[in-house]
Design a protein around this motif. Structure first.
Motif, PDB file in Angstrom:
ATOM      1  N   GLU A 286       0.875  -1.250   0.036  1.00 51.10           N
ATOM      2  CA  GLU A 286       0.056   0.132  -0.126  1.00 51.10           C
ATOM      3  C   GLU A 286       0.726   1.363  -0.209  1.00 51.10           C
ATOM      4  N   ARG A 287       0.503   2.193  -0.745  1.00 52.98           N
ATOM      5  CA  ARG A 287       1.199   3.552  -0.907  1.00 52.98           C
ATOM      6  C   ARG A 287       0.280   4.544  -0.712  1.00 52.98           C
ATOM      7  N   SER A 288       0.481   5.580   0.174  1.00 50.33           N
ATOM      8  CA  SER A 288      -0.387   6.553   0.276  1.00 50.33           C
ATOM      9  C   SER A 288      -0.260   7.840  -0.589  1.00 50.33           C
ATOM     10  N   HIS A 289      -1.175   8.498  -1.025  1.00 52.00           N
ATOM     11  CA  HIS A 289      -0.871  10.015  -1.797  1.00 52.00           C
ATOM     12  C   HIS A 289      -1.376  10.846  -0.821  1.00 52.00           C
ATOM     13  N   GLY A 290      -1.681  10.761   0.493  1.00 49.83           N
ATOM     14  CA  GLY A 290      -2.007  11.570   1.233  1.00 49.83           C
ATOM     15  C   GLY A 290      -1.430  12.836   1.590  1.00 49.83           C
ATOM     16  N   GLY A 291      -1.902  13.823   2.312  1.00 46.23           N
ATOM     17  CA  GLY A 291      -0.996  15.112   2.860  1.00 46.23           C
ATOM     18  C   GLY A 291      -0.494  14.921   4.202  1.00 46.23           C
ATOM     19  N   GLU A 292      -0.133  16.197   4.999  1.00 44.47           N
ATOM     20  CA  GLU A 292       0.286  16.021   6.208  1.00 44.47           C
ATOM     21  C   GLU A 292      -1.005  15.643   7.329  1.00 44.47           C
ATOM     22  N   SER A 293      -0.260  14.971   8.302  1.00 46.62           N
ATOM     23  CA  SER A 293      -1.620  14.597   9.461  1.00 46.62           C
ATOM     24  C   SER A 293      -1.360  15.899  10.397  1.00 46.62           C
ATOM     25  N   SER A 294      -2.384  15.792  11.123  1.00 53.43           N
ATOM     26  CA  SER A 294      -2.900  16.943  12.092  1.00 53.43           C
ATOM     27  C   SER A 294      -1.494  17.009  13.144  1.00 53.43           C
ATOM     28  N   SER A 295      -0.915  18.117  13.397  1.00 54.76           N
ATOM     29  CA  SER A 295      -0.067  18.035  14.443  1.00 54.76           C
ATOM     30  C   SER A 295      -0.765  18.260  15.596  1.00 54.76           C
ATOM     31  N   GLY A 296      -1.866  18.373  15.961  1.00 56.62           N
ATOM     32  CA  GLY A 296      -2.413  18.720  17.199  1.00 56.62           C
ATOM     33  C   GLY A 296      -3.421  17.766  17.466  1.00 56.62           C
ATOM     34  N   ASP A 297      -4.455  17.759  18.210  1.00 55.13           N
ATOM     35  CA  ASP A 297      -5.455  17.001  18.740  1.00 55.13           C
ATOM     36  C   ASP A 297      -6.408  16.606  17.545  1.00 55.13           C
ATOM     37  N   ALA A 298      -7.005  17.781  16.920  1.00 55.23           N
ATOM     38  CA  ALA A 298      -7.967  17.662  16.159  1.00 55.23           C
ATOM     39  C   ALA A 298      -7.869  16.777  14.892  1.00 55.23           C
ATOM     40  N   ILE A 299      -8.813  15.622  14.553  1.00 54.70           N
ATOM     41  CA  ILE A 299      -8.688  15.024  13.169  1.00 54.70           C
ATOM     42  C   ILE A 299      -8.608  15.838  12.071  1.00 54.70           C
ATOM     43  N   THR A 300      -7.687  15.442  11.256  1.00 51.92           N
ATOM     44  CA  THR A 300      -7.797  16.123   9.658  1.00 51.92           C
ATOM     45  C   THR A 300      -8.790  15.326   8.792  1.00 51.92           C
ATOM     46  N   ALA A 301      -9.342  15.806   7.856  1.00 50.29           N
ATOM     47  CA  ALA A 301      -9.786  14.950   6.776  1.00 50.29           C
ATOM     48  C   ALA A 301      -8.888  13.869   6.248  1.00 50.29           C
ATOM     49  N   VAL A 302      -7.506  14.310   5.998  1.00 48.95           N
ATOM     50  CA  VAL A 302      -6.430  12.949   5.668  1.00 48.95           C
ATOM     51  C   VAL A 302      -6.565  11.889   6.648  1.00 48.95           C
ATOM     52  N   GLU A 303      -6.533  12.261   7.793  1.00 46.53           N
ATOM     53  CA  GLU A 303      -6.725  11.057   8.774  1.00 46.53           C
ATOM     54  C   GLU A 303      -7.839  10.235   8.716  1.00 46.53           C
ATOM     55  N   VAL A 304      -8.849  10.923   8.287  1.00 44.79           N
ATOM     56  CA  VAL A 304     -10.273  10.346   8.246  1.00 44.79           C
ATOM     57  C   VAL A 304     -10.101   9.453   7.113  1.00 44.79           C
ATOM     58  N   MET A 305      -9.593   9.624   6.034  1.00 40.87           N
ATOM     59  CA  MET A 305      -9.630   8.843   5.081  1.00 40.87           C
ATOM     60  C   MET A 305      -8.590   7.653   5.127  1.00 40.87           C
ATOM     61  N   ASP A 306      -7.484   7.900   5.950  1.00 40.23           N
ATOM     62  CA  ASP A 306      -6.633   6.831   6.584  1.00 40.23           C
ATOM     63  C   ASP A 306      -7.155   5.649   7.328  1.00 40.23           C
ATOM     64  N   VAL A 307      -8.297   6.151   8.166  1.00 43.54           N
ATOM     65  CA  VAL A 307      -9.139   5.370   8.963  1.00 43.54           C
ATOM     66  C   VAL A 307     -10.088   4.692   7.954  1.00 43.54           C
ATOM     67  N   LEU A 308     -10.761   5.158   7.112  1.00 45.30           N
ATOM     68  CA  LEU A 308     -11.784   4.465   6.255  1.00 45.30           C
ATOM     69  C   LEU A 308     -10.976   3.740   5.455  1.00 45.30           C
ATOM     70  N   GLY A 309      -9.844   4.004   4.689  1.00 43.27           N
ATOM     71  CA  GLY A 309      -8.957   3.069   3.851  1.00 43.27           C
ATOM     72  C   GLY A 309      -8.635   1.637   4.619  1.00 43.27           C
ATOM     73  N   HIS A 310      -8.238   1.634   5.667  1.00 42.72           N
ATOM     74  CA  HIS A 310      -7.808   0.409   6.403  1.00 42.72           C
ATOM     75  C   HIS A 310      -8.819  -0.184   7.245  1.00 42.72           C
TER      76      HIS A 310
END
Length: 482
Positions: A286-310
């Motif tokens: 698996e290779r991701s084309h995602g962007g940067e994850s959140s540096s704080g506690d708030a979830i980002t849309a990129v992280e949402v896609m990571d969770v959905l994908g796996h």
């Protein structure tokens, strides 16, 4: 892909005008749908009438004409068999799409002898006469690329485009609407281009393409933004059902292959000598084309896609709504198998994925259907959650809530330096809204919370809404379009 005829019934006047957008969406997807509307009565036309649907008032027939293949009023009962047959034929044969009939009340109640009209069950496809020339172009190409649009989904040409890529060892790029037509892990997959695109895909297009094979895409401004002169291919083989936009995007020599993409690619592959046929390629890690994850506690849309994908099962079907959430999915969501994700980047009606998901779940009650949507889309069509609840359709709605029309907000700021009317003073409380309609609800603010509630939701077969409160400052991958 065989499709049956869908039927949508509305009332006269505003009932019909509210269906025009749905007809436009169906036309963009080449979906065979019969839209039926009404009128107070053919015999009283011309008098002052409430919800008049004729040319004296709203004129539904003319309103539907630009967004359908056929639109007419049935003025007598004996016309109904002929009009229905013509509507079915226009909807189901050739370039398929929606049709519309307006039937006045007195015609609806008129006694008509029983009649039968056969509805086509099989798709009659056109095979192009230009396939040998296309094969010759493929054989001579030194640096080709395969560019897949949503027409691959419409034709169901998943296996064929994979075989095409593997036969000539061609890198594969997807348009926003073509997301999900090719698995992310395949060694030839270079990623998405256009809005939501990734740097790897752009690098391929900047490498001096001599042949672009476009399948089921109009090559619109959503799919090819930011193209520079050095990225324009020398030649294009363009697979599509109709030629309206063929040759309109680039000054390249273009070979048009008209008809069903699946059938035409099958015939093109049949021209390959048996001794030259390529073996199927393995998939890579698996290779991701995602962007940067959140540096704080708030979830980002990129992280949402990571969770959905796996986390989602591989037989899941996700309908992406129109907004930043889906463009994050286009860039970052892992596609484990073709058909996992559907998105419309042409007509782009906000909220359409909500209704699509409900209809798909009713049609496929045992399959996991997910609606990926946002708070703006929920404001527009979120009441369809009630339809899902009342029809006992176990749709899983994943709602990214950042309190704004995010794509519009960030786009206006980027291109004009200001944004007006895009941030809600009082944001939508998605959980309370969905609960008021009887849905099972969850809420998440962090990546661990979202993964936890998603896994719990997947164990439940009822209408579920997960509100994900995402980082409002995250920049969506949509700023390339001017």
């Amino acid at each position: 892909m065989n499709q049956t005829l869908g039927v949508s019934i509305g009332t006269s006047g505003p009932g019909g005008t509210n269906m025009v957008t749905a007809a436009g969406q169906a036309k963009a997807y080449h979906l065979p749908v019969l839209f039926l509307t009404g009128h107070a009565g053919a015999k009283v036309t011309g008098r002052p009438l409430g919800q008049d649907s004729t040319f004296f008032a709203s004129d539904l027939v003319r309103m539907f004409e630009p967004v359908t293949l056929f639109s007419a009023m049935v003025e007598r009962g004996d016309q109904l068999p002929v009009y229905l047959q013509h509507a079915f034929e226009r909807a189901m044969y050739g370039v398929r799409g929606p049709v519309h009939l307006c039937i006045p009340y007195d015609v609806q109640t008129e006694l008509t002898p029983p009649f039968t009209i056969p509805i086509p069950k099989h798709r009659y496809t056109t095979v192009s006469t230009m396939l040998q020339e296309a094969y010759d172009w493929m054989e001579r190409a030194k640096n080709p690329v395969l560019f897949l649009g949503k027409g691959v989904h419409i034709s169901g040409a998943y296996a064929e485009v994979r075989q095409l890529a593997e036969q000539w060892n061609i890198p594969v790029i997807t348009t926003p609407g073509g997301k999900g037509s090719f698995v992310s892990q395949h060694p030839l997959h270079a990623g998405p281009y256009g809005l939501g695109g990734c740097p790897e895909a752009r690098m391929v297009l900047e490498s001096g393409i001599d042949l672009l094979i476009a399948v089921g895409t109009k090559l619109s401004d959503m799919s090819v933004p930011g193209f520079t002169d050095d990225m324009v291919p020398q030649r294009i083989i363009h697979f599509d059902v109709e030629r309206t936009f063929v040759g309109k995007s680039f000054p390249s020599e273009t070979l048009f292959i008209q008809g069903d993409a699946k059938r035409n690619i099958e015939e093109l592959l049949a021209l390959v000598p048996a001794e030259h046929k390529a073996a199927s390629q393995p998939v890579r890690a698996e290779r991701s084309h995602g962007g940067e994850s959140s540096s704080g506690d708030a979830i980002t849309a990129v992280e949402v896609m990571d969770v959905l994908g796996h986390t989602l099962p591989e037989d899941t079907l996700i309908f992406g709504d129109d907004g930043s959430h889906s463009y994050h999915a286009i860039r970052s969501l892992n596609i484990p198998r073709p058909g996992f994700f559907r998105f419309d980047d042409i007509f782009a009606a906000m909220g359409h994925a909500i209704g699509y998901s409900v209809g798909a779940q009713i049609a496929a009650p045992d399959r996991r259907i997910v609606a990926l949507t946002g708070d703006g889309c929920m404001f527009m069509h979120g009441t369809e959650i009630s339809t899902a609840v009342n029809q006992q359709a176990p749709v899983l709605f994943v709602v990214l809530n950042n309190g704004r029309l995010d794509m519009v907000n960030k786009g206006m700021k980027h291109h004009t330096g200001r944004a007006d009317g895009t941030v809600y003073d009082v944001p939508l409380n998605v959980t309370a809204f969905a609960a008021s309609m009887g849905a099972r609800t969850f809420s998440a603010r962090t990546k661990p919370e979202f993964e936890e509630v998603l896994r719990e939701a997947l164990l439940i077969r009822e209408t579920i809404v997960i509100e994900v409160l995402v980082d409002p400052e995250e920049i969506p991958p949509t700023l390339a379009r001017g």
